[in-house]
Design a protein around this motif. Structure first.
Motif, PDB file in Angstrom:
ATOM      1  N   ASP A 175       0.609  -1.305  -0.068  1.00 19.38           N
ATOM      2  CA  ASP A 175      -0.097  -0.094  -0.009  1.00 19.38           C
ATOM      3  C   ASP A 175       0.497   1.122   0.029  1.00 19.38           C
ATOM      4  N   ALA A 176       1.959   1.446   1.368  1.00 15.47           N
ATOM      5  CA  ALA A 176       2.419   2.335   1.173  1.00 15.47           C
ATOM      6  C   ALA A 176       3.221   2.945  -0.592  1.00 15.47           C
ATOM      7  N   SER A 177       3.963   1.819  -1.270  1.00 16.00           N
ATOM      8  CA  SER A 177       4.712   2.029  -2.320  1.00 16.00           C
ATOM      9  C   SER A 177       3.629   1.919  -3.613  1.00 16.00           C
ATOM     10  N   THR A 178       2.214   1.317  -3.506  1.00 13.80           N
ATOM     11  CA  THR A 178       0.901   2.512  -4.487  1.00 13.80           C
ATOM     12  C   THR A 178       0.919   3.128  -4.195  1.00 13.80           C
ATOM     13  N   ALA A 179       0.572   3.863  -2.692  1.00 11.28           N
ATOM     14  CA  ALA A 179      -0.188   5.432  -2.402  1.00 11.28           C
ATOM     15  C   ALA A 179       1.344   5.915  -3.145  1.00 11.28           C
ATOM     16  N   LEU A 180       2.241   6.007  -3.583  1.00 12.11           N
ATOM     17  CA  LEU A 180       3.823   6.639  -3.755  1.00 12.11           C
ATOM     18  C   LEU A 180       3.871   7.291  -5.343  1.00 12.11           C
ATOM     19  N   ALA A 182       3.633   4.836  -7.170  1.00 11.49           N
ATOM     20  CA  ALA A 182       4.696   2.942  -7.665  1.00 11.49           C
ATOM     21  C   ALA A 182       3.691   2.430  -8.614  1.00 11.49           C
TER      22      ALA A 182
ATOM     23  N   MET B  53      -6.542   4.998  -3.386  1.00 14.88           N
ATOM     24  CA  MET B  53      -6.480   3.395  -2.836  1.00 14.88           C
ATOM     25  C   MET B  53      -7.620   1.980  -2.664  1.00 14.88           C
ATOM     26  N   PHE B  92      -1.350   6.531   6.336  1.00 15.37           N
ATOM     27  CA  PHE B  92      -1.669   5.365   6.654  1.00 15.37           C
ATOM     28  C   PHE B  92      -1.716   5.145   8.761  1.00 15.37           C
ATOM     29  N   ASN B  96       4.028   2.906   8.109  1.00 15.92           N
ATOM     30  CA  ASN B  96       4.712   1.562   7.033  1.00 15.92           C
ATOM     31  C   ASN B  96       5.767   1.923   6.677  1.00 15.92           C
ATOM     32  N   PHE B  98       9.103   1.290   4.587  1.00 13.03           N
ATOM     33  CA  PHE B  98       9.632  -0.047   3.739  1.00 13.03           C
ATOM     34  C   PHE B  98      11.023  -0.207   4.618  1.00 13.03           C
ATOM     35  N   ILE B 112      11.687   6.441  -8.542  1.00 17.95           N
ATOM     36  CA  ILE B 112      10.650   5.793  -9.609  1.00 17.95           C
ATOM     37  C   ILE B 112      10.099   7.204 -10.652  1.00 17.95           C
TER      38      ILE B 112
END
Lengths: 291, 252
Positions: A175-180, A182, B53, B92, B96, B98, B112
């Motif tokens: 989720d963290a990655s998607t929300a950025l 990615a 989301m 969130f 969370n 990485f 990215i």
């Protein structure tokens, strides 16, 4: 209030507890003992064969002398080719199933399919390989046909281990990655795969150990009893350690037992060595990526 | 005040179940908007609609429009989700980060999105950490794992991570629910600061928090938007009885 009778009961419970505890201990001990006896037996019987020459010379006439270099090289080639075929296919399939397959029913179907593939007896894989790779695709009795067959055999192991490792990565990280911003692929490559690499490599190594030890499928697809030279290309026949052990112990007369057990010990060393590598990889990546 | 996000006829379904009913709401630019309501009222579902989301959840269907100031509807079928989420950052409930270094946590998103130059990346990392008021605490250990930080620091790191791609809007889904009061106070201070540059939407179950940080408050109940107005008005003089019952603690 607790009565006298219930206190008696307590005494009985203590006895039961002790009984079962002892029982479990014995069971555990038996398993450990079996492993020790088993490995110990192979080591004791085979250790006298261990020498530089044993690993570097070809088997002699009737296998009654010489070393194991030809079957050893054959097994190493086999493992290399299986790694080449099964790792990308297995890991990418696992990624597909766990990250891209969004249909819940299909996810379950996949699980059943892969689980059943893992349960198919290896001799059946051998027959399949014979029919499909050796005959239908006309690859002949060869290193290529055997390694493709073994790749099919170990594919479910790679997929299941990879899937479990991938599923262990918390959703919150995805989720963290998607929300950025990615994409799914970026999330997979930068996060999911690196964090699950320890579980995936454990599965890969298990699979390769399995490939190194299988006898039935390669008997039907490319392994031969004796060759004086290692395979010259992926199209040639080859010798392999497990088949060599089978051959020397059942098909040939008067082979000194130390030669047979020496080959068995070599195979055991390969497999245990791989497991050691798996442990090292696991602990390295565990400490690198933890959450 | 300029409207930054116009929400029109927003409905959300999870399979057969409807989670949000016809939500219409205007969120103001460069302000903090609080979303309050009892558990299960749809406030988290609502905020997740604002950067799509919810798309990652199976069986979730959204109808309606979420229109940004420039006129684009993020539910337009031609909308590029990567662009949506780059412009609308999210933090969130549970921190969370990485499982990588502090530096890598921040550098991931700019990387990215195409930043390659190492000096530029280092600058972005520093600037983001400064904006999230955590630079002084971590500047000497950027290469250390993010998980060595405390919960409150991790959450500010996550805010910094969201700011690193320079979004216009920052969504926070109960960002303090896993934090102690001191860490919470730091985040609240930060939010008040951030609203000068960003449009902030925060979901909270803590009404005092909504009162302290927000300019406007929306009260959700059972998937409906019950009341929306200036925070002071909602708390001192609610128009709806449900709102009054909730903020006086007689419900939820």
């Amino acid at each position: 209030m607790i009565s006298e009778k219930q206190t008696d009961n307590l005494e009985l419970r203590r006895k039961k507890e002790k009984f079962f505890f002892t029982l479990f201990n014995i069971c555990g001990l038996i398993v450990v003992l079996l492993l020790v006896i088993f490995v110990g037996y192979v080591v004791i019987m085979g250790i006298s064969a261990m020498s530089w020459d044993f690993f570097t010379t070809t088997p002699g006439v009737g296998m009654r002398s010489g070393g194991i270099v030809t079957p050893l090289i054959g097994t190493v080639y086999l493992m290399g080719l299986v790694a080449l075929f099964a790792i990308p296919l297995g890991v990418l399939t696992a990624v597909y199933i766990s990250e891209y397959q969004s249909n819940r029913l299909m996810g379950r179907v996949w699980k059943v399919v892969v689980g059943n593939l893992a349960g198919i007896p290896s001799i059946v894989y051998g027959l399949l390989g014979l029919a499909m790779f050796v005959t239908a695709l006309n690859l002949g009795f060869s290193l290529l046909a055997a390694s493709l067959t073994l790749s099919l055999l170990v594919l479910p192991i790679v997929i299941m281990a990879s899937r479990e490792a991938i599923a262990a990565v918390p959703q919150s990280i995805r989720d963290a990655s998607t929300a950025l911003g990615a994409t799914k692929w970026q999330t997979t490559v930068h996060h999911v795969l690196p964090y699950s690499i320890s579980g995936i490599s454990t599965g890969i190594i298990l699979a390769l150990s399995r490939a190194a030890g299988e006898t039935a499928p390669i008997m039907l697809t490319g392994a031969v009893f004796f060759m004086s030279l290692p395979p010259s290309s992926i199209n040639s026949k080859f010798m392999a350690l497990p088949y060599h052990i089978y051959g020397t112990s059942t098909q040939s007369y008067g082979v000194p037992s130390e030669l047979i057990f020496g080959a068995a010990l070599a195979l055991l060393l390969i497999v245990l060595g791989m497991n050691l590598v798996a442990i090292v990889i696991r602990s390295t990546f565990r400490s690198k990526y933890r959450w | 005040m300029v409207t930054k996000i116009k929400i029109r006829d927003l409905n959300v379904f999870f399979g057969e179940k409807q989670a949000l009913n016809d939500i219409n709401l205007d969120i103001e630019e460069n302000s903090v908007t609080a979303i309050i309501g009892p558990s299960g009222c749809g406030k988290s579902t609502f905020i997740k609609c604002l950067n799509r989301m919810n798309d990652t959840i199976r069986e979730c269907k959204v109808t309606g429009k979420v229109i940004l100031r420039d006129g684009t509807d993020i539910y337009d079928s031609k909308m590029d989700l990567v662009r949506v989420r780059k412009n609308i950052g999210m933090v969130f409930q549970k921190p969370n980060p990485f499982p990588k270094s502090i530096f890598e946590n921040i550098a991931f998103a700019p990387r990215i999105h195409g930043v390659k130059n190492k000096k530029d990346l280092a600058n972005i990392v520093e600037e983001s950490l400064r904006k999230a008021a955590i630079w002084d605490e971590v500047k000497d250990r950027l290469d250390k794992p993010a998980y060595d930080l405390s919960g409150g620091q991790q959450q500010r790191l996550c805010i910094a991570r969201a700011l690193a791609v320079n979004p216009e809007i920052l969504l926070l889904d109960e960002p303090c629910s896993a934090l102690d009061p001191i860490a919470t106070a730091k985040i609240e201070e930060l939010l008040v600061e951030l609203k000068n540059e960003y449009t902030v939407v925060i979901v909270t179950h803590n009404m005092q928090q909504a009162g302290r940080v927000s300019h406007k408050t929306a009260f959700f109940y059972m998937g409906d938007l019950i009341e929306y107005g200036d925070t002071a008005q909602i708390f001192e003089n609610p128009k709806e009885e449900l709102t009054e019952r909730y903020i006086t603690g007689r419900m939820g």
